[in-house]
Design a protein around this motif. Structure first.
Motif, PDB file in Angstrom:
ATOM      1  N   ASN A 138       0.818  -1.211   0.000  1.00  0.00           N
ATOM      2  CA  ASN A 138       0.000   0.000   0.000  1.00  0.00           C
ATOM      3  C   ASN A 138       0.855   1.266   0.000  1.00  0.00           C
ATOM      4  O   ASN A 138       0.445   2.310  -0.522  1.00  0.00           O
ATOM      5  N   VAL A 139       2.052   1.185   0.601  1.00  0.00           N
ATOM      6  CA  VAL A 139       2.933   2.345   0.590  1.00  0.00           C
ATOM      7  C   VAL A 139       3.238   2.757  -0.847  1.00  0.00           C
ATOM      8  O   VAL A 139       3.211   3.941  -1.201  1.00  0.00           O
ATOM      9  N   TYR A 140       3.500   1.764  -1.667  1.00  0.00           N
ATOM     10  CA  TYR A 140       3.872   2.051  -3.050  1.00  0.00           C
ATOM     11  C   TYR A 140       2.682   2.591  -3.840  1.00  0.00           C
ATOM     12  O   TYR A 140       2.835   3.523  -4.646  1.00  0.00           O
ATOM     13  N   MET A 141       1.504   2.047  -3.616  1.00  0.00           N
ATOM     14  CA  MET A 141       0.340   2.549  -4.330  1.00  0.00           C
ATOM     15  C   MET A 141      -0.032   3.964  -3.895  1.00  0.00           C
ATOM     16  O   MET A 141      -0.519   4.762  -4.690  1.00  0.00           O
ATOM     17  N   MET A 142       0.243   4.271  -2.622  1.00  0.00           N
ATOM     18  CA  MET A 142      -0.001   5.642  -2.169  1.00  0.00           C
ATOM     19  C   MET A 142       0.937   6.629  -2.848  1.00  0.00           C
ATOM     20  O   MET A 142       0.642   7.820  -2.966  1.00  0.00           O
ATOM     21  N   ARG A 143       2.090   6.143  -3.318  1.00  0.00           N
ATOM     22  CA  ARG A 143       3.044   7.023  -3.976  1.00  0.00           C
ATOM     23  C   ARG A 143       2.597   7.409  -5.391  1.00  0.00           C
ATOM     24  O   ARG A 143       3.072   8.405  -5.944  1.00  0.00           O
ATOM     25  N   VAL A 144       1.718   6.623  -5.992  1.00  0.00           N
ATOM     26  CA  VAL A 144       1.373   6.816  -7.406  1.00  0.00           C
ATOM     27  C   VAL A 144       0.854   8.225  -7.698  1.00  0.00           C
ATOM     28  O   VAL A 144       1.377   8.911  -8.584  1.00  0.00           O
ATOM     29  N   GLN A 150       4.188  14.962  -9.875  1.00  0.00           N
ATOM     30  CA  GLN A 150       5.539  15.368 -10.252  1.00  0.00           C
ATOM     31  C   GLN A 150       5.868  14.997 -11.701  1.00  0.00           C
ATOM     32  O   GLN A 150       6.967  15.308 -12.168  1.00  0.00           O
ATOM     33  N   ARG A 151       4.925  14.326 -12.363  1.00  0.00           N
ATOM     34  CA  ARG A 151       5.113  13.850 -13.737  1.00  0.00           C
ATOM     35  C   ARG A 151       6.328  12.932 -13.851  1.00  0.00           C
ATOM     36  O   ARG A 151       7.037  12.904 -14.862  1.00  0.00           O
ATOM     37  N   ASP A 152       6.534  12.133 -12.810  1.00  0.00           N
ATOM     38  CA  ASP A 152       7.582  11.116 -12.814  1.00  0.00           C
ATOM     39  C   ASP A 152       6.953   9.812 -13.300  1.00  0.00           C
ATOM     40  O   ASP A 152       6.627   8.913 -12.512  1.00  0.00           O
ATOM     41  N   PHE A 153       6.771   9.707 -14.605  1.00  0.00           N
ATOM     42  CA  PHE A 153       6.031   8.579 -15.164  1.00  0.00           C
ATOM     43  C   PHE A 153       6.802   7.270 -15.037  1.00  0.00           C
ATOM     44  O   PHE A 153       6.201   6.211 -14.802  1.00  0.00           O
ATOM     45  N   ALA A 154       8.119   7.324 -15.173  1.00  0.00           N
ATOM     46  CA  ALA A 154       8.923   6.119 -14.982  1.00  0.00           C
ATOM     47  C   ALA A 154       8.794   5.630 -13.539  1.00  0.00           C
ATOM     48  O   ALA A 154       8.735   4.424 -13.276  1.00  0.00           O
ATOM     49  N   VAL A 157       5.542   3.622 -13.022  1.00  0.00           N
ATOM     50  CA  VAL A 157       5.647   2.240 -13.491  1.00  0.00           C
ATOM     51  C   VAL A 157       6.432   1.399 -12.500  1.00  0.00           C
ATOM     52  O   VAL A 157       6.034   0.285 -12.130  1.00  0.00           O
ATOM     53  N   GLN A 158       7.533   1.931 -12.021  1.00  0.00           N
ATOM     54  CA  GLN A 158       8.386   1.202 -11.099  1.00  0.00           C
ATOM     55  C   GLN A 158       7.667   0.903  -9.785  1.00  0.00           C
ATOM     56  O   GLN A 158       7.734  -0.214  -9.267  1.00  0.00           O
ATOM     57  N   THR A 159       6.956   1.898  -9.254  1.00  0.00           N
ATOM     58  CA  THR A 159       6.322   1.706  -7.952  1.00  0.00           C
ATOM     59  C   THR A 159       5.111   0.773  -8.041  1.00  0.00           C
ATOM     60  O   THR A 159       4.864  -0.018  -7.132  1.00  0.00           O
ATOM     61  N   VAL A 160       4.375   0.806  -9.147  1.00  0.00           N
ATOM     62  CA  VAL A 160       3.249  -0.127  -9.311  1.00  0.00           C
ATOM     63  C   VAL A 160       3.774  -1.552  -9.495  1.00  0.00           C
ATOM     64  O   VAL A 160       3.207  -2.515  -8.943  1.00  0.00           O
ATOM     65  N   ASN A 161       4.838  -1.690 -10.257  1.00  0.00           N
ATOM     66  CA  ASN A 161       5.451  -3.018 -10.401  1.00  0.00           C
ATOM     67  C   ASN A 161       5.821  -3.592  -9.040  1.00  0.00           C
ATOM     68  O   ASN A 161       5.602  -4.778  -8.770  1.00  0.00           O
ATOM     69  N   ARG A 162       6.404  -2.743  -8.171  1.00  0.00           N
ATOM     70  CA  ARG A 162       6.809  -3.203  -6.844  1.00  0.00           C
ATOM     71  C   ARG A 162       5.595  -3.579  -6.002  1.00  0.00           C
ATOM     72  O   ARG A 162       5.602  -4.603  -5.302  1.00  0.00           O
ATOM     73  N   GLY A 186      -5.101  13.392 -18.173  1.00  0.00           N
ATOM     74  CA  GLY A 186      -5.377  14.274 -19.305  1.00  0.00           C
ATOM     75  C   GLY A 186      -4.452  14.075 -20.479  1.00  0.00           C
ATOM     76  O   GLY A 186      -4.470  14.867 -21.424  1.00  0.00           O
ATOM     77  N   ASP A 187      -3.643  13.022 -20.455  1.00  0.00           N
ATOM     78  CA  ASP A 187      -2.713  12.725 -21.542  1.00  0.00           C
ATOM     79  C   ASP A 187      -2.888  11.260 -21.921  1.00  0.00           C
ATOM     80  O   ASP A 187      -2.201  10.385 -21.376  1.00  0.00           O
ATOM     81  N   PRO A 188      -3.800  10.960 -22.847  1.00  0.00           N
ATOM     82  CA  PRO A 188      -4.093   9.557 -23.167  1.00  0.00           C
ATOM     83  C   PRO A 188      -2.864   8.768 -23.590  1.00  0.00           C
ATOM     84  O   PRO A 188      -2.679   7.624 -23.154  1.00  0.00           O
ATOM     85  N   ASP A 189      -2.033   9.346 -24.428  1.00  0.00           N
ATOM     86  CA  ASP A 189      -0.875   8.606 -24.924  1.00  0.00           C
ATOM     87  C   ASP A 189       0.064   8.221 -23.793  1.00  0.00           C
ATOM     88  O   ASP A 189       0.528   7.076 -23.717  1.00  0.00           O
ATOM     89  N   GLN A 190       0.338   9.161 -22.895  1.00  0.00           N
ATOM     90  CA  GLN A 190       1.244   8.873 -21.787  1.00  0.00           C
ATOM     91  C   GLN A 190       0.624   7.875 -20.814  1.00  0.00           C
ATOM     92  O   GLN A 190       1.301   6.960 -20.320  1.00  0.00           O
ATOM     93  N   ALA A 191      -0.662   8.023 -20.529  1.00  0.00           N
ATOM     94  CA  ALA A 191      -1.342   7.117 -19.611  1.00  0.00           C
ATOM     95  C   ALA A 191      -1.327   5.687 -20.150  1.00  0.00           C
ATOM     96  O   ALA A 191      -1.007   4.734 -19.422  1.00  0.00           O
ATOM     97  N   LEU A 192      -1.657   5.518 -21.409  1.00  0.00           N
ATOM     98  CA  LEU A 192      -1.679   4.180 -22.005  1.00  0.00           C
ATOM     99  C   LEU A 192      -0.278   3.597 -22.117  1.00  0.00           C
ATOM    100  O   LEU A 192      -0.081   2.389 -21.966  1.00  0.00           O
ATOM    101  N   LEU A 193       0.698   4.452 -22.373  1.00  0.00           N
ATOM    102  CA  LEU A 193       2.080   3.979 -22.427  1.00  0.00           C
ATOM    103  C   LEU A 193       2.508   3.416 -21.079  1.00  0.00           C
ATOM    104  O   LEU A 193       3.147   2.344 -21.020  1.00  0.00           O
ATOM    105  N   MET A 194       2.182   4.095 -19.994  1.00  0.00           N
ATOM    106  CA  MET A 194       2.535   3.587 -18.666  1.00  0.00           C
ATOM    107  C   MET A 194       1.894   2.232 -18.400  1.00  0.00           C
ATOM    108  O   MET A 194       2.523   1.338 -17.824  1.00  0.00           O
ATOM    109  N   MET A 195       0.645   2.073 -18.808  1.00  0.00           N
ATOM    110  CA  MET A 195      -0.018   0.775 -18.628  1.00  0.00           C
ATOM    111  C   MET A 195       0.705  -0.316 -19.408  1.00  0.00           C
ATOM    112  O   MET A 195       0.915  -1.429 -18.901  1.00  0.00           O
TER     113      MET A 195
END
Length: 595
Positions: A138-144, A150-154, A157-162, A186-195
């Motif tokens: 839950n700590v990691y999901m709270m970070r999302v 902060q627009r730290d998209f990488a 991904v890393q924190t959800v994987n963990r 509000g950014d479909p391309d970036q959101a889908l890329l992260m998924m």
């Protein structure tokens, strides 16, 4: 089927079960075990009276070193939360979390901190939670949401994987929460890329692919969503997941103008003996949205027989009754909904419509007036209430009601001024509307909407100096206001001989908004007033090609008459008569040419 379509927009079935439809999430409330929701008071302020609560009955109390200092911080934070003193509660919880290596206390401090919207504070509290509980997913999901801010998209991904690595059994919940947060990006391309970058998606996990398809559907990327859904449907998956996929596929089909296929897809599944009530409800929804009222009613009546206390089913049946002009039956369903508490706060509005159908006008007025301000139907109810009073000739009573609304809702006072003035214009009281605009402008000096609206009503009162003054006031501060440019140009050419000035204003408006039919009509009219009949005809025909407006047609008829094309002119005016025989411009024009 307008009423049903309105109902579908707010029905709660979308959020049932696994929450297959993406709903807006605040960026700070996204863990699988979120902090208790902060409610809103009746005036919209944040209510923190229930922010600080004890642990749930299912959670064993965590032993804490109950030093006097720690007890003081926790109890004082509790009291501050009950009093709505959120800042004090947050500060004290942060101090308590630093005193004890307690995962529960650190978790609570982080959850409470999210309400502050202070990024640094949130970051510190999350770091403390991770320090005392490094293996808590839950700590990691709270970070999302913090990372998204902060627009730290990488990092997302890393924190959800963990988180998914630590708690694979929570994959569905975590992915649902993630898509909720990404829907706010509000950014479909970036959101889908992260998924797509998630380890779970790349490994082909069904939950991840389903979440990806839902997010793509939310962003209207149907060409992405549909292949994912089809691929999942080919797999051997549990019945409930298959139903959710079918519902999502039906939504894609419906949104891409393939309603018949959507209905057929759901019908085959909904008619199976083991079909869930949720799936059958969606089937009824699709039928209703696409004009199959009788079939929709049959579905909802079956659901009602199985569970007469389901508020969504009652609501649907009530709306169907209204559509079928059966006010008495509608009253039965909405009365039952009111008895159940009417959590959606809409039943009173529809009771008003039912009583109006039954010609019980006094009762209808009472129901419309009783719709609470928190209801999504509040504005519609007030509009109907005021309109009904006007229909009975009670204009002054209607105005008094609008004044009460303005006093009760000071943050919306401007909108109520505009509404009342429009109401007065519609009820042939232009002078009263003009005076009201003046009153409103004293409170909101220089407001463009008030100035523009007053200019329009001033023109009807032959107050041309006010028209020019108000529109020029707008243009002094906004020289590229195309609406004001066109209005001033049209008024000058139609009501004065200042055609050259008018031409300059109108052509500037068209430079800003080429091919606007109203501006083309104005240009055609100024050419007519300057005696250039050929250009007048040219631009008026262009306006009509874009929009079949009665005033454009009347204007073209006049130009054709002056060109000697009188038969076509009469045809134009006949066409206008078919659209609105009582149109004032049409009647004035016919009188001038004795037609």
């Amino acid at each position: 089927m307008d009423l049903l379509q309105q109902m579908w927009k707010g029905a709660k079935y979308f959020a049932r079960r696994r929450g297959w439809l993406i709903l807006p999430f605040f960026l700070i409330a996204c863990t699988s075990a979120p902090a208790q929701q902060i409610s809103k008071t009746h005036n919209g302020d944040t209510d923190t009276s229930q922010l600080i609560t004890g642990v749930s009955e299912d959670t064993a109390p965590e032993p804490l070193p109950l030093t006097p200092e720690l007890v003081y911080y926790i109890l004082t934070a509790e009291i501050a939360g009950q009093r709505g003193e959120l800042g004090i509660a947050i500060d004290l919880y942060q101090r308590a979390a630093e005193l004890a290596d307690s995962p529960g206390l650190a978790s609570r401090a982080a959850q409470v901190a999210t309400y502050s919207r202070d990024q640094e504070l949130i970051y510190q509290s999350l770091e403390r939670w991770a320090e005392v509980s490094p293996d808590d997913a839950n700590v990691y999901m709270m970070r999302v949401p913090f990372l998204l801010m902060q627009r730290d998209f990488a990092g997302v991904v890393q924190t959800v994987n963990r988180a998914l690595e630590l708690a694979p059994e929570e994959a569905e919940n975590y992915l649902n929460n993630l898509t909720g947060n990404l829907s706010e990006l509000g950014d479909p391309d970036q959101a889908l890329l992260m998924m797509r970058q998630l380890d779970s998606y790349q490994a082909g996990m069904n939950e991840a692919r389903f979440a990806y398809a839902r997010l793509a559907t939310f962003f209207r990327q149907y060409h992405i969503a549909e292949p994912e859904i089809d691929a999942l449907l080919k797999q051997d998956i549990p019945a409930l997941q298959r139903e959710e996929l079918l519902i999502l596929k039906a939504e894609v089909l419906q949104r891409t103008d393939r309603s018949a296929k959507a209905i057929k897809l759901i019908a085959d599944a909904a008619k199976k003996p083991d079909a869930s009530s949720d799936l059958r409800f969606i089937y009824g929804k699709l039928l209703g949205e696409n004009g199959y009222s009788a079939e929709a009613q049959e579905v909802f009546e079956d659901l009602y027989q199985e569970n007469p206390e389901n508020p969504d089913t009652l609501f649907a049946l009530g709306l169907l009754a209204l559509e079928q002009q059966d006010g008495e039956l509608a009253k039965v369903y909405f009365s039952d909904l009111l008895k159940m508490g009417d959590n959606g706060r809409q039943a009173a509005y529809f009771m008003g419509l039912a009583e109006e159908l039954n010609e019980n006008i006094d009762a209808a007025l009472v129901w419309f007036a009783s719709v609470p301000s928190q209801s999504p139907r509040f504005e519609a109810a007030q509009t109907r209430y005021i309109t009904m009073l006007a229909e009975r000739g009670e204009i002054d009573k209607a105005r008094q009601h609008i004044n009460y609304l303005r006093m009760d809702n000071p943050d919306q006072a401007l909108q109520f001024y505009l509404f009342e003035a429009a109401f007065l214009r519609d009820n042939d009281r232009p002078q009263a509307a003009f005076d009201l605009y003046g009153e409103a402008l004293e409170k909101y000096p220089g407001n463009f909407e008030l100035l523009y609206s007053r200019a329009l009503v001033a023109e009807s009162l032959n107050r041309l100096s006010v028209v020019e003054e108000d529109l020029l006031s707008i243009l002094e501060r906004d020289p590229d206001n195309a609406q004001a440019l066109n209005a001033l140009g049209y008024t000058l050419t139609d009501r004065t001989d200042r055609h050259e000035e008018a031409y300059a204003y109108i052509t500037r408006a068209l430079e800003l908004k080429p091919n606007d039919p109203y501006y083309l009509d104005s240009l055609g009219w100024v050419y007519y007033r300057m005696g250039d009949l050929n250009n007048a005809e040219k631009y008026l025909r262009q306006a009509i090609e874009i929009q079949d407006d009665i005033e454009f047609i009347v204007h073209l008829g006049e130009v054709l008459w002056q060109q000697g094309q009188r038969e076509e002119a009469r045809q134009m005016w006949d066409r206008a008569r078919q659209m609105d025989a009582d149109n004032k411009l049409l009647q004035d024009t016919l009188r001038r040419f004795r037609q």
